[in-house]
Write an enzyme that holds these catalytic residues in place. Structure first.
Site, PDB file in Angstrom:
ATOM      1  N   HIS A  89      -1.237 -19.652 -15.852  1.00  0.00           N
ATOM      2  CA  HIS A  89       0.049 -20.349 -15.713  1.00  0.00           C
ATOM      3  C   HIS A  89       0.599 -20.254 -14.290  1.00  0.00           C
ATOM      4  O   HIS A  89       1.689 -20.756 -14.008  1.00  0.00           O
ATOM      5  CB  HIS A  89       1.047 -19.791 -16.725  1.00  0.00           C
ATOM      6  CG  HIS A  89       0.672 -20.094 -18.140  1.00  0.00           C
ATOM      7  ND1 HIS A  89       1.265 -21.096 -18.879  1.00  0.00           N
ATOM      8  CD2 HIS A  89      -0.259 -19.545 -18.955  1.00  0.00           C
ATOM      9  CE1 HIS A  89       0.719 -21.134 -20.081  1.00  0.00           C
ATOM     10  NE2 HIS A  89      -0.213 -20.211 -20.156  1.00  0.00           N
ATOM     11  N   GLU A 102     -13.882  -2.956   0.532  1.00  0.00           N
ATOM     12  CA  GLU A 102     -14.093  -1.937   1.556  1.00  0.00           C
ATOM     13  C   GLU A 102     -15.574  -1.735   1.859  1.00  0.00           C
ATOM     14  O   GLU A 102     -15.945  -1.298   2.932  1.00  0.00           O
ATOM     15  CB  GLU A 102     -13.459  -0.613   1.098  1.00  0.00           C
ATOM     16  CG  GLU A 102     -13.095   0.324   2.239  1.00  0.00           C
ATOM     17  CD  GLU A 102     -12.183   1.448   1.803  1.00  0.00           C
ATOM     18  OE1 GLU A 102     -11.062   1.536   2.337  1.00  0.00           O
ATOM     19  OE2 GLU A 102     -12.589   2.246   0.928  1.00  0.00           O
ATOM     20  N   LYS A 117      -3.966   2.572  11.190  1.00  0.00           N
ATOM     21  CA  LYS A 117      -3.510   3.963  11.283  1.00  0.00           C
ATOM     22  C   LYS A 117      -3.186   4.332  12.721  1.00  0.00           C
ATOM     23  O   LYS A 117      -2.162   4.958  13.008  1.00  0.00           O
ATOM     24  CB  LYS A 117      -4.573   4.909  10.732  1.00  0.00           C
ATOM     25  CG  LYS A 117      -4.822   4.780   9.234  1.00  0.00           C
ATOM     26  CD  LYS A 117      -5.901   5.752   8.781  1.00  0.00           C
ATOM     27  CE  LYS A 117      -6.218   5.573   7.305  1.00  0.00           C
ATOM     28  NZ  LYS A 117      -7.311   6.482   6.867  1.00  0.00           N
TER      29      LYS A 117
END
Length: 426
Positions: free
Chosen positions: A299, A278, A414
Site C-alpha cells: 500500500h 556491508e 566516524k
C-alpha cells in the site's frame, strides 16, 4: 529446510556457466584461502562451537530470567541485529515473556535514550554490553550511562552481578573493564565478524535470556552447514541463490528487495540488509539490499514495484504454515462484503495475497522473483535460514570479487564525526 524456487525469474539462468567459478570459490572458502579468510570462523561454527561456553550461556540466561525483569542489550550492528531478529521472529512483537528485552547502544538519539532510561529506572534490570573493542561510540555512551545507573542503584558489588560483557577474549577496553570489575564475560571469537556472529555468545546470550531454545537454533544452523557444504548448484541452496543474485546484478539490477509476509520478520530484514550491504557494497559494486513486509508495504511501495523503474530483484521468504491461525467470522449485515471469506483462515488469505502479488510482479511488473520456501518457522528453521544467508553472502561477494568480511567504508563517517566532536587525533 529451504527450497529456492527459481520458476518466477522471467529469464532462465544457465547454471552450468557458473559451475567452474562456484567450484573455485567453494574451495577458497573451504580452505580459507580467499580475501578476508581470517574471518571465516563462522563457516564451521555450528559444528565446532565452544560447548563449555554454550552451557555457561544457558546457566547465566536462567540466572537473568530468575532475577531480573528487563535485560538491556547494549550493542550496534552485528552486536544486536541478529539477536533482535531471532527474538522477534520466535517470540513475536507482543508478548509477556520475562525478562523484557530492550535494545540500546545503536543510536545517538537523546529522545530514544531518555525513553529507555525512564522505562527502566524504577525496574530491576540487567545489562548485556556487546563490543569487540569496547570503544564503539554509540554503544560505549549508552553503557556508561547504564553502568552509572546500576552502580548508583545497587552499589559496585550489586552492579557487577547485573552486567554481562561479550567481548574479545584477551584485549580491548571492555575486556580490561570486565576483568577489573569482575563481570561475567562471554567471548567474541577473533575469526568471526559482527554481522556473522548471531550463533556466538553475541546472539545466543540475549536469545537464551528471552526463553528461546538455543539448542534447536544451533541444530538448525548445523543442518544448514551440512546442506550447504558441497559445491554443487543442484544440492547447495545457498550457492544457487548466490548465483541468481549475481546473474541479475550483472544483467543490470541494482537493488534486491527482501520480502516477508510476517511483521515478526521485520528485524530479520534489517539483519539481512547489514549482512549483504556491508559484505558486498565495495568498489562501486553490489546490489542495494532493501526490505519490505507485504501486504503492508504493497500500500506504499506497490505502485513503484509494479510500474516504476526496473531496478529490482525481488526475494520473498515465505513461511507456508503459520504457527497460529485466525478464522474470519460471519457478519449478518455484511457491509464490508467479506462474508465470502466466512470460515476461511488468515493464513489462507495471506497465502493468496502472496500468490496474487507474485503473479502481478512477475507477469505484469516484469520483475524477476526468487521465492525461498519454508514450511514452518521455529528455532530450528530460523537457525537454518540465517546460516543459509551467511553462506550465500560469502559466495555472492566472492562472485563480485570483493572481500565479504571487511567494511573499510564505515570508518569515513566516524573520522568526520570524531573531528567535529573534537576527539584528540582527529
Amino acid at each position: 529446510m529451504i527450497k529456492v524456487n527459481d520458476k518466477h525469474l522471467i529469464t532462465k539462468i544457465d547454471y552450468k556457466a557458473y559451475e567452474n567459478k562456484v567450484n573455485k570459490i567453494h574451495k577458497m572458502i573451504d580452505e580459507k584461502s580467499g580475501p578476508g579468510n581470517d574471518y571465516l570462523g563462522w563457516e564451521k561454527y555450528p559444528t565446532n562451537f565452544d560447548k563449555e561456553e554454550f552451557n555457561s550461556i544457558i546457566k547465566y540466561a536462567k540466572y537473568v530470567q530468575k532475577n531480573f525483569d528487563i535485560l538491556v542489550v547494549c550493542g550496534i550492528g552485528g552486536s544486536y541485529l541478529g539477536a533482535r531478529a531471532v527474538i522477534e521472529a520466535i517470540n513475536g512483537l507482543h508478548n509477556d515473556h520475562k525478562p523484557e528485552i530492550i535494545f540500546l547502544g545503536q543510536t545517538f538519539s537523546s529522545d530514544y535514550l531518555h525513553e529507555v532510561i525512564a522505562h527502566i529506572k524504577n525496574k530491576n534490570f540487567a545489562v548485556n554490553v556487546i563490543s569487540k573493542s569496547g570503544t564503539t561510540t554509540e554503544t560505549s555512551i549508552s553503557f556508561r550511562i547504564l553502568k552509572t545507573m546500576l552502580e548508583k542503584k545497587l552499589g559496585k558489588e550489586g552492579a557487577k552481578k547485573a552486567i554481562f560483557a561479550t567481548t574479545d577474549k584477551e584485549k580491548g577496553a571492555l575486556r580490561t573493564l570486565a576483568n577489573k570489575e569482575g563481570y561475567v564475560t562471554f567471548n567474541l571469537p577473533k575469526d568471526i565478524g559482527g554481522r556473522y556472529s548471531v550463533f556466538t555468545a553475541v546472539g545466543l546470550f540475549p536469545i537464551a535470556c528471552a526463553g528461546i531454545n538455543i539448542e534447536a537454533l544451533m541444530e538448525g544452523a548445523k543442518q544448514s552447514q551440512k546442506d550447504c557444504s558441497k559445491s554443487s548448484l543442484k544440492t547447495n541452496p545457498a550457492y544457487k541463490y548466490a548465483v541468481i543474485r549475481d546473474y541479475f546484478y550483472k544483467k543490470g539490477k541494482s537493488a534486491e528487495m527482501f520480502i516477508t509476509y510476517e511483521p515478526r520478520l521485520v528485524q530479520l530484514g534489517e539483519w539481512f540488509k547489514q549482512l549483504f550491504g556491508e559484505s558486498e557494497g565495495k568498489e562501486g559494486k553490489g546490489l542495494l539490499p532493501v526490505s519490505a513486509t507485504f501486504s503492508t508495504d504493497l500500500h506504499s511501495l506497490g505502485q513503484f514495484i509494479q510500474e516504476g523503474s526496473k531496478i529490482l530483484l525481488e526475494t520473498t521468504l515465505f513461511i507456508k504454515n503459520p504457527n497460529h491461525d485466525v478464522l474470519i467470522p460471519n457478519d449478518k449485515n455484511n457491509l464490508d462484503e467479506l462474508n465470502y471469506l466466512t470460515g476461511k483462515s488468515l493464513g489462507f488469505v495471506n497465502e493468496k495475497a502472496f500468490q496474487g502479488t507474485l503473479k502481478a510482479h512477475e507477469e505484469v511488473g516484469k520483475n524477476p522473483n526468487i521465492v525461498l520456501e519454508v514450511e514452518k518457522l521455529d528455532e530450528f528453521a530460523l537457525g537454518y535460514i540465517m546460516y543459509f544467508f551467511m553462506k550465500t553472502c560469502a559466495m555472492s561477494a566472492y562472485l563480485l570479487k570483493v572481500n565479504p568480511f571487511n567494511q573499510p567504508g564505515v570508518e569515513v563517517y566516524k573520522k568526520n564525526m570524531f573531528h567535529l566532536l573534537g576527539k584528540k587525533g582527529y
